[in-house]
Design a protein around this motif. Structure first.
Motif, PDB file in Angstrom:
ATOM      1  N   MET A   1       0.852  -1.202   0.000  1.00 44.42           N
ATOM      2  CA  MET A   1       0.000   0.000   0.000  1.00 44.42           C
ATOM      3  C   MET A   1       0.887   1.251   0.000  1.00 44.42           C
ATOM      4  O   MET A   1       1.810   1.333   0.802  1.00 44.42           O
ATOM      5  N   ILE A   2       0.604   2.165  -0.884  1.00 44.43           N
ATOM      6  CA  ILE A   2       1.402   3.398  -0.935  1.00 44.43           C
ATOM      7  C   ILE A   2       0.959   4.313   0.206  1.00 44.43           C
ATOM      8  O   ILE A   2      -0.189   4.747   0.250  1.00 44.43           O
ATOM      9  N   ALA A   3       1.884   4.576   1.114  1.00 46.04           N
ATOM     10  CA  ALA A   3       1.509   5.341   2.301  1.00 46.04           C
ATOM     11  C   ALA A   3       1.680   6.846   2.090  1.00 46.04           C
ATOM     12  O   ALA A   3       0.989   7.644   2.707  1.00 46.04           O
ATOM     13  N   ARG A   4       2.622   7.216   1.227  1.00 44.31           N
ATOM     14  CA  ARG A   4       2.901   8.657   1.082  1.00 44.31           C
ATOM     15  C   ARG A   4       2.668   9.108  -0.353  1.00 44.31           C
ATOM     16  O   ARG A   4       3.132   8.471  -1.297  1.00 44.31           O
ATOM     17  N   LEU A   5       1.939  10.226  -0.484  1.00 48.77           N
ATOM     18  CA  LEU A   5       1.673  10.794  -1.810  1.00 48.77           C
ATOM     19  C   LEU A   5       2.302  12.180  -1.882  1.00 48.77           C
ATOM     20  O   LEU A   5       1.942  13.079  -1.117  1.00 48.77           O
ATOM     21  N   ASP A   6       3.264  12.331  -2.783  1.00 49.63           N
ATOM     22  CA  ASP A   6       3.931  13.624  -2.964  1.00 49.63           C
ATOM     23  C   ASP A   6       3.340  14.330  -4.184  1.00 49.63           C
ATOM     24  O   ASP A   6       3.046  13.676  -5.193  1.00 49.63           O
ATOM     25  N   PHE A   7       3.202  15.646  -4.094  1.00 45.40           N
ATOM     26  CA  PHE A   7       2.774  16.442  -5.254  1.00 45.40           C
ATOM     27  C   PHE A   7       4.036  16.854  -6.010  1.00 45.40           C
ATOM     28  O   PHE A   7       4.925  17.492  -5.439  1.00 45.40           O
ATOM     29  N   ALA A   8       4.113  16.469  -7.286  1.00 41.69           N
ATOM     30  CA  ALA A   8       5.308  16.742  -8.087  1.00 41.69           C
ATOM     31  C   ALA A   8       5.468  18.242  -8.333  1.00 41.69           C
ATOM     32  O   ALA A   8       4.486  18.982  -8.392  1.00 41.69           O
ATOM     33  N   PRO A   9       6.710  18.685  -8.519  1.00 45.85           N
ATOM     34  CA  PRO A   9       6.919  20.088  -8.898  1.00 45.85           C
ATOM     35  C   PRO A   9       6.705  20.266 -10.397  1.00 45.85           C
ATOM     36  O   PRO A   9       7.247  19.495 -11.194  1.00 45.85           O
ATOM     37  N   LEU A  10       5.889  21.227 -10.793  1.00 44.68           N
ATOM     38  CA  LEU A  10       5.766  21.586 -12.218  1.00 44.68           C
ATOM     39  C   LEU A  10       6.056  23.070 -12.335  1.00 44.68           C
ATOM     40  O   LEU A  10       5.217  23.918 -11.993  1.00 44.68           O
ATOM     41  N   ASP A  11       7.255  23.358 -12.809  1.00 42.14           N
ATOM     42  CA  ASP A  11       7.677  24.745 -12.889  1.00 42.14           C
ATOM     43  C   ASP A  11       6.680  25.535 -13.739  1.00 42.14           C
ATOM     44  O   ASP A  11       6.241  25.069 -14.784  1.00 42.14           O
ATOM     45  N   GLY A  12       6.318  26.710 -13.278  1.00 39.88           N
ATOM     46  CA  GLY A  12       5.358  27.542 -14.011  1.00 39.88           C
ATOM     47  C   GLY A  12       3.919  27.230 -13.637  1.00 39.88           C
ATOM     48  O   GLY A  12       3.026  28.023 -13.900  1.00 39.88           O
ATOM     49  N   ILE A  13       3.648  26.061 -13.054  1.00 44.05           N
ATOM     50  CA  ILE A  13       2.268  25.715 -12.714  1.00 44.05           C
ATOM     51  C   ILE A  13       2.080  25.555 -11.202  1.00 44.05           C
ATOM     52  O   ILE A  13       1.282  26.270 -10.594  1.00 44.05           O
ATOM     53  N   THR A  14       2.834  24.644 -10.594  1.00 41.86           N
ATOM     54  CA  THR A  14       2.581  24.381  -9.159  1.00 41.86           C
ATOM     55  C   THR A  14       3.424  25.312  -8.279  1.00 41.86           C
ATOM     56  O   THR A  14       4.077  24.876  -7.335  1.00 41.86           O
ATOM     57  N   LYS A  15       3.359  26.600  -8.603  1.00 42.17           N
ATOM     58  CA  LYS A  15       4.087  27.582  -7.799  1.00 42.17           C
ATOM     59  C   LYS A  15       3.247  27.906  -6.566  1.00 42.17           C
ATOM     60  O   LYS A  15       2.201  27.328  -6.332  1.00 42.17           O
ATOM     61  N   ARG A  16       3.745  28.882  -5.803  1.00 37.35           N
ATOM     62  CA  ARG A  16       3.196  29.119  -4.476  1.00 37.35           C
ATOM     63  C   ARG A  16       1.682  29.351  -4.476  1.00 37.35           C
ATOM     64  O   ARG A  16       0.953  28.796  -3.652  1.00 37.35           O
ATOM     65  N   VAL A  17       1.200  30.204  -5.397  1.00 34.73           N
ATOM     66  CA  VAL A  17      -0.230  30.531  -5.424  1.00 34.73           C
ATOM     67  C   VAL A  17      -1.039  29.256  -5.669  1.00 34.73           C
ATOM     68  O   VAL A  17      -2.031  28.971  -4.984  1.00 34.73           O
ATOM     69  N   PHE A  18      -0.606  28.466  -6.632  1.00 34.81           N
ATOM     70  CA  PHE A  18      -1.326  27.233  -6.967  1.00 34.81           C
ATOM     71  C   PHE A  18      -1.324  26.275  -5.771  1.00 34.81           C
ATOM     72  O   PHE A  18      -2.368  25.717  -5.407  1.00 34.81           O
ATOM     73  N   ARG A  19      -0.150  26.070  -5.175  1.00 39.85           N
ATOM     74  CA  ARG A  19      -0.069  25.098  -4.067  1.00 39.85           C
ATOM     75  C   ARG A  19      -1.013  25.490  -2.940  1.00 39.85           C
ATOM     76  O   ARG A  19      -1.713  24.650  -2.373  1.00 39.85           O
ATOM     77  N   ARG A  20      -1.020  26.779  -2.624  1.00 42.65           N
ATOM     78  CA  ARG A  20      -1.844  27.232  -1.501  1.00 42.65           C
ATOM     79  C   ARG A  20      -3.330  26.991  -1.780  1.00 42.65           C
ATOM     80  O   ARG A  20      -4.049  26.435  -0.944  1.00 42.65           O
ATOM     81  N   VAL A  21      -3.786  27.398  -2.976  1.00 42.27           N
ATOM     82  CA  VAL A  21      -5.224  27.295  -3.271  1.00 42.27           C
ATOM     83  C   VAL A  21      -5.624  25.819  -3.455  1.00 42.27           C
ATOM     84  O   VAL A  21      -6.654  25.376  -2.953  1.00 42.27           O
ATOM     85  N   TRP A  22      -4.794  25.060  -4.159  1.00 45.47           N
ATOM     86  CA  TRP A  22      -5.098  23.636  -4.364  1.00 45.47           C
ATOM     87  C   TRP A  22      -5.195  22.932  -3.012  1.00 45.47           C
ATOM     88  O   TRP A  22      -6.125  22.148  -2.759  1.00 45.47           O
ATOM     89  N   HIS A  23      -4.242  23.216  -2.138  1.00 47.02           N
ATOM     90  CA  HIS A  23      -4.222  22.570  -0.814  1.00 47.02           C
ATOM     91  C   HIS A  23      -5.473  22.926  -0.025  1.00 47.02           C
ATOM     92  O   HIS A  23      -6.089  22.069   0.609  1.00 47.02           O
ATOM     93  N   ALA A  24      -5.867  24.197  -0.077  1.00 46.13           N
ATOM     94  CA  ALA A  24      -7.038  24.637   0.697  1.00 46.13           C
ATOM     95  C   ALA A  24      -8.314  23.960   0.192  1.00 46.13           C
ATOM     96  O   ALA A  24      -9.203  23.632   0.975  1.00 46.13           O
ATOM     97  N   HIS A  25      -8.406  23.720  -1.117  1.00 50.81           N
ATOM     98  CA  HIS A  25      -9.653  23.168  -1.663  1.00 50.81           C
ATOM     99  C   HIS A  25      -9.688  21.649  -1.678  1.00 50.81           C
ATOM    100  O   HIS A  25     -10.746  21.060  -1.510  1.00 50.81           O
ATOM    101  N   PHE A  26      -8.555  21.013  -1.935  1.00 60.45           N
ATOM    102  CA  PHE A  26      -8.588  19.554  -2.136  1.00 60.45           C
ATOM    103  C   PHE A  26      -7.687  18.793  -1.173  1.00 60.45           C
ATOM    104  O   PHE A  26      -8.095  17.791  -0.606  1.00 60.45           O
ATOM    105  N   GLY A  27      -6.453  19.245  -1.007  1.00 63.48           N
ATOM    106  CA  GLY A  27      -5.537  18.579  -0.076  1.00 63.48           C
ATOM    107  C   GLY A  27      -5.274  17.135  -0.464  1.00 63.48           C
ATOM    108  O   GLY A  27      -5.523  16.708  -1.582  1.00 63.48           O
TER     109      GLY A  27
END
Ligand SMILES: Cc1cc2nc3c(=O)[nH]c(=O)nc-3n(C[C@H](O)[C@H](O)[C@H](O)COP(=O)(O)O)c2cc1C
Length: 319
Positions: free
Chosen positions: A1-27
């Motif tokens: 069973m995969i215990a840890r799920l990491d969000f990959a870095p996508l330069d230009g997309i998963t920058k600070r603004v995206f990470r914050r809003v995505w985390h707040a809505h979906f996590g």
């Protein structure tokens, strides 16, 4: 069973603004990898990088560094540790020609002896745990056994393997036979990365590698922002939830840039993946890609939510 799920870095997309809003809505991500910084030999963290790396929301983040010289990596790792980071990731995967021409990213895989010396210097000097995100090789997958032998000489906090070589960028079949080699022979913990876009796909990976305890997901978690939540047994995203997410993200980009044009550009990059969550999304998705300016973007986004239905069981195409 995969215990840890990491969000990959996508330069230009998963920058600070995206990470914050995505985390707040979906996590649902255990850790967010921050797209690379590339320090110069001047050894300064630029104000832009500092803004990106500051983390007042306290998200579980791992910063990533791309460097040609071990001394530059070690310097950056120290600076990041001073900012409170507890792990620093080395980028050995970036396939971009401008990056590899400078001997960085996957360019470091070109000369295994040089890579060995680089890692030796890094692991003799770094005071913070160092993880690695790598491809199978620079030219061909056959390079991987030699690279794995080198990785095995160092206490790598986690070896994330994207089982492709540099010319394959992010397309075509992944080389699972060589990922299996990493699982069998790595002395360090291993994380799988590449093309995980559906619950069924992750379950199949788990069945193939029962000992795998970490996976990193990028495009799949942009295409279906609820994918990680669904992997933990949570519900799929509703249309209302997606609309609340895209609207807050668009607003957050406008606040960040102070204008709508660059914000709509960023949103179009997100929609490039997100459109695959909708039935028959190709037509409006294509129009959005070709559209210009914030008004056209806003109209097309409104039409997508009004006119299209969500797919029942999205398999997360990668565009
Ligand atoms: C636009 C774009 C930007 C990326 N930027 C980075 C980066 O900064 N650092 C990195 O290690 N990988 C980067 N990657 C690679 C992703 O982290 C990931 O390895 C790749 O997308 C495959 O995983 P996925 O199929 O789950 O998306 C990037 C990929 C894309 C498409």
């Amino acid at each position: 069973m995969i215990a840890r799920l990491d969000f990959a870095p996508l330069d230009g997309i998963t920058k600070r603004v995206f990470r914050r809003v995505w985390h707040a809505h979906f996590g649902g991500a255990d850790r967010y990898f921050v797209p690379f910084i590339s320090p110069t030999d001047q050894h300064v963290i630029t104000p832009r990088d500092r803004r990106e790396l500051e983390n007042p929301e306290g998200l579980p983040q791992v910063p990533q560094v791309m460097a040609k010289q071990a001394a530059d990596f070690v310097w950056a790792a120290e600076a990041l540790a001073d900012m409170g980071y507890e792990e620093v990731n080395l980028n050995l995967g970036c396939p971009s020609g401008t990056v590899t021409a400078k001997g960085k990213g996957s360019g470091l895989l070109m000369d295994p002896d040089r890579l060995d010396r680089f890692l030796d210097q890094v692991f003799s000097a770094a005071r913070v745990p160092v993880s690695v995100k790598t491809r199978l090789g620079y030219h061909t997958p056959e390079e991987f056994p030699r690279l794995l032998e080198i990785f095995n000489r160092y206490p790598i906090a986690c070896l994330t393997v994207h089982p492709r070589v540099r010319p394959e960028k992010y397309r075509g079949a992944v080389h699972m036979d060589l990922f299996a080699l990493a699982m069998a022979e790595s002395k360090n913990p291993v994380c799988y990365n590449g093309d995980l876009t559906s619950v069924a796909g992750v379950r199949a990976l788990e069945a193939q590698f029962p000992g795998l305890d970490a996976a990193m997901i990028g495009r799949g978690a942009i295409a279906d922002p609820a994918l990680l939540r669904r992997l933990r047994g949570g519900p799929a995203a509703s249309k209302e939830e997606l609309q609340a997410f895209t609207q807050e993200l668009y607003q957050a980009y406008q606040d960040f840039y102070g204008q709508a044009a660059p914000a709509s550009q960023r949103m179009k990059e997100v929609w490039f993946y997100l459109i695959h969550l909708f039935e028959n999304g190709e037509r409006l998705g294509g129009r959005m890609r070709r559209s210009r300016g914030p008004r056209a973007y806003e109209e097309l986004e409104a039409r997508i939510f009004q006119e299209l239905e969500l797919l029942e069981d999205p398999q997360g195409e990668l565009a």
